[in-house]
Design a protein around this motif. Structure first.
Motif, PDB file in Angstrom:
ATOM      1  N   TRP A 163      -7.102  -3.380   7.354  1.00  0.00           N
ATOM      2  CA  TRP A 163      -7.287  -3.518   5.898  1.00  0.00           C
ATOM      3  C   TRP A 163      -7.617  -5.050   5.391  1.00  0.00           C
ATOM      4  CZ3 TRP A 163      -6.456   1.589   4.091  1.00  0.00           C
ATOM      5  CH2 TRP A 163      -5.992   2.762   5.047  1.00  0.00           C
TER       6      TRP A 163
ATOM      7  N   LYS B  71       0.934  -1.117  -0.066  1.00  0.00           N
ATOM      8  CA  LYS B  71      -0.246  -0.038  -0.122  1.00  0.00           C
ATOM      9  C   LYS B  71       1.018   1.175  -0.043  1.00  0.00           C
ATOM     10  CE  LYS B  71      -3.537   2.559   2.489  1.00  0.00           C
ATOM     11  NZ  LYS B  71      -4.423   2.873   1.145  1.00  0.00           N
TER      12      LYS B  71
ATOM     13  N   SER C 278      -9.053  -2.980   0.121  1.00  0.00           N
ATOM     14  CA  SER C 278     -10.172  -2.232   0.755  1.00  0.00           C
ATOM     15  C   SER C 278      -9.759  -0.902   1.189  1.00  0.00           C
ATOM     16  CB  SER C 278     -10.631  -3.142   2.190  1.00  0.00           C
ATOM     17  OG  SER C 278      -9.816  -2.833   3.104  1.00  0.00           O
ATOM     18  N   GLU C 279     -10.653   0.020   1.626  1.00  0.00           N
ATOM     19  CA  GLU C 279     -10.368   1.278   2.033  1.00  0.00           C
ATOM     20  C   GLU C 279      -9.912   1.400   3.605  1.00  0.00           C
ATOM     21  OE1 GLU C 279     -13.802   3.746   1.152  1.00  0.00           O
ATOM     22  OE2 GLU C 279     -13.438   3.721  -1.021  1.00  0.00           O
TER      23      GLU C 279
ATOM     24  N   THR D  47      -6.045   0.333  12.722  1.00  0.00           N
ATOM     25  CA  THR D  47      -7.068  -0.030  11.314  1.00  0.00           C
ATOM     26  C   THR D  47      -7.025  -1.283  10.892  1.00  0.00           C
ATOM     27  OG1 THR D  47      -6.684   2.402  10.992  1.00  0.00           O
ATOM     28  CG2 THR D  47      -7.656   1.134   9.316  1.00  0.00           C
TER      29      THR D  47
ATOM     30  N   LYS E 274     -10.874   0.193   7.640  1.00  0.00           N
ATOM     31  CA  LYS E 274     -11.907   0.445   8.771  1.00  0.00           C
ATOM     32  C   LYS E 274     -11.268   0.548  10.196  1.00  0.00           C
ATOM     33  CE  LYS E 274     -16.106  -0.999  10.532  1.00  0.00           C
ATOM     34  NZ  LYS E 274     -17.434  -2.024  10.648  1.00  0.00           N
TER      35      LYS E 274
END
Length: 558
Positions: free
Chosen positions: A199, A161, A210-211, A197, A213
């Motif tokens: 992912w 990423k 994914s964005e 977070t 969460k």
């Protein structure tokens, strides 16, 4: 402090016993032989160990067991090679066996020192016959390397990423085929922290799909929650994460039956009445016999982030670490404890320290302060010394702080002596254009050099102090004339990192030079000791320093 003679006798009894390996493809035949440390051994030789298990700077450790083998990696920041691979059979005795990242080749800017940047908080995992390491570069994103043989070559880095400020990744391959990654955030780049977070990744673990969460917000009770490790046990997802800061924090554990929460929380390890501040980021691992253990670091000033090993007891679904004296579910670190039960006894091992520079091989303890170049060193098979070439500094005024060709290693113990023998050859007689020596490097640093001026050879002691990540100021503290281009350099590192430099022309009689230097940590790491040879870029190329050996010995108290 050297451990009891009983421990040394145990070494002699078991050193010749063969070690088993879990898989035929895993070999360590190419790993350099390792001498036992003369300055720090955790294993007491009687079935118990002392914390720390490694009194050396292995920041943000992660540990993995595959069969009967344990592998560990740690942050390496701007140093090259990066991502050290350490191997153990019992979680107490470790040795360096490899590096997963020969160069920080994913960005060109690491060809010069980038203090405090680079490889942060890696996580090592085993999945479908392959070993994976994920790490966060706070300026560029999440990267991954993999291999089928941790002693051999690792793959080139894959950008999982691209992001700024996303750090501390830890993956999980779930039973249903989904692949997840938990991360933290670096406030210095992302402008947020204390948030964890989740992912989702593709099946290969090579790309976030994914964005993301957020699953935990620590702002209210657990500020600076970071360094998460993601596990699954008994249908629960667990996130182990330190909070409260490196020097003053605690170990937090979160659990939920849904990967995205909500997560319940519990503090399971804190300093309590001990002297073990933090205790900070680490990893949970189970032995072959079903025991649980937690390996974590303690921040210790000039010595960096040293490693401790805590027993873990699962109580009502929560991993209580260390010793829970009051029964509240939160443990305190142990100072001495019985060794993990791994089914058999193994020889004492310690990471390499001294180096005789024989047969063209550097010990695996050495790292450069930037991506290393073949132009800095000549070390041929059969050669029994290390030749560092007088490589030009980037600029005439460049301080040692920003010189990339420093060959360094970690402080290995609370007290020790480092000694080297060197010979400086100038080739072209340009006075004061080339120098070689011994340094202790940190935010404040010192270095002892051999050089030459119009009056002959001399030794000089310099002090330096970081101004910012890219500049430092230096001053000459002391100088003395010597009779030839050969000299012995020594630094005695006493309690709390107080360093005294000395030199000798015969290897027996040493003369103190200058005042003691107080070692300081660098950006996110501990002080280091090492060697160098530099040149003034204004003058003709040529010259080198031959280092016969580098030896770490017990500090002799005066």
């Amino acid at each position: 402090m050297i451990k009891p003679i009983a421990g040394i006798l145990l070494i002699l009894l078991v050193a010749c016993q063969p070690q088993s390996r879990t898989e035929d493809r895993i070999t360590s035949s190419d790993v350099q032989a390792n001498d036992i440390s003369s300055v720090y051994i955790s294993d007491k030789g009687d079935g118990t160990y002392d914390n720390p298990i490694l009194h050396a700077d292995y920041s943000d450790p992660d540990v993995l067991r595959v069969g009967d083998d344990y592998f560990m990696t740690a942050s390496s920041f701007n140093c090259s090679p990066g991502l050290p691979i350490l191997h153990s059979k019992d979680l107490v005795n470790w040795r360096i066996v490899n590096y997963a990242l020969p160069h920080l080749n994913y960005k060109e800017n690491f060809d010069v020192p980038q203090h405090g940047k680079g490889v942060w908080a890696p996580s090592i995992k085993f999945h479908n016959g392959a070993y994976y390491i994920y790490w966060g570069d706070p300026d560029w994103g999440i990267y991954m390397v993999k291999t089928n043989n941790p002693f051999g070559k690792w793959s080139n880095p894959v950008l999982v990423k691209e992001a700024k400020g996303v750090i501390d990744p830890s993956p999980l391959w779930d039973e249903d085929g989904n692949v997840y990654l938990v991360t933290a955030w670096a406030a210095s780049r992302a402008n947020i922290n204390s948030v964890l977070t989740i992912w989702e990744m593709n099946a290969e673990g090579t790309k976030i799909i994914s964005e993301g969460k957020h699953v935990f917000d620590g702002h209210e009770n657990h500020h600076t929650a970071e360094g998460p490790k993601l596990y699954k046990k008994d249908d629960y997802y667990y996130i182990f994460a330190p909070a409260g800061g490196v020097s003053t924090g605690w170990q937090l554990v979160l659990r939920s039956k849904d990967i995205y929460g909500p997560y319940k929380e519990k503090v399971v390890l804190a300093q309590g009445k001990t002297d073990i501040n933090g205790p900070h980021q680490g990893a949970w691992v189970e032995t072959q016999t079903g025991e649980s253990w937690f390996l974590h670091f303690q921040e210790k000033g000039a010595y960096g982030r040293i490693l401790h090993l805590q027993p873990v007891n699962w109580v009502e679904g929560w991993p209580v670490m260390g010793i829970d004296n009051d029964g509240d579910g939160c443990g305190e670190p142990v100072l001495t404890y019985k060794k993990p039960n791994v089914g058999k006894n193994y020889p004492i091992n310690t990471p390499a320290e001294s180096d005789e520079f024989n047969d063209g091989k550097l010990g695996l303890q050495w790292q450069w302060t930037a991506n290393h170049s073949i132009k800095w060193m000549v070390h041929l098979p059969g050669q029994d010394y290390l030749r560092l070439l007088a490589y030009p500094k980037p600029e005439t005024t460049t301080p040692l702080w920003m010189v990339p060709n420093l060959l360094m290693q970690k402080f290995p113990a609370p007290e020790f002596t480092a000694t080297t023998k060197l010979k400086l050859t100038l080739e072209w007689e340009v006075w004061q254009s080339k120098m070689a020596g011994l340094t202790v490097m940190g935010n404040d640093y010192a270095y002892l050099v051999l050089a030459k001026d119009e009056e002959g050879y001399k030794v000089e002691l310099y002090n330096g102090s970081m101004i910012d990540k890219y500049t430092a100021k230096e001053s000459l503290e002391a100088a003395a004339s010597i009779s030839s281009n050969e000299v012995f350099f020594r630094v005695d590192v006493a309690a709390l990192g107080l360093c005294s430099f000395s030199y000798s022309e015969d290897g027996t009689n040493y003369k103190k030079i200058g005042t003691p230097h107080q070692a300081q940590p660098e950006l996110w790491i501990g002080a280091k000791v090492g060697l160098f040879c530099t040149a003034d870029p204004r003058f003709r190329t040529g010259g080198y320093a031959d280092f016969d050996w580098f030896r770490i010995d017990e500090l002799q108290k005066k």
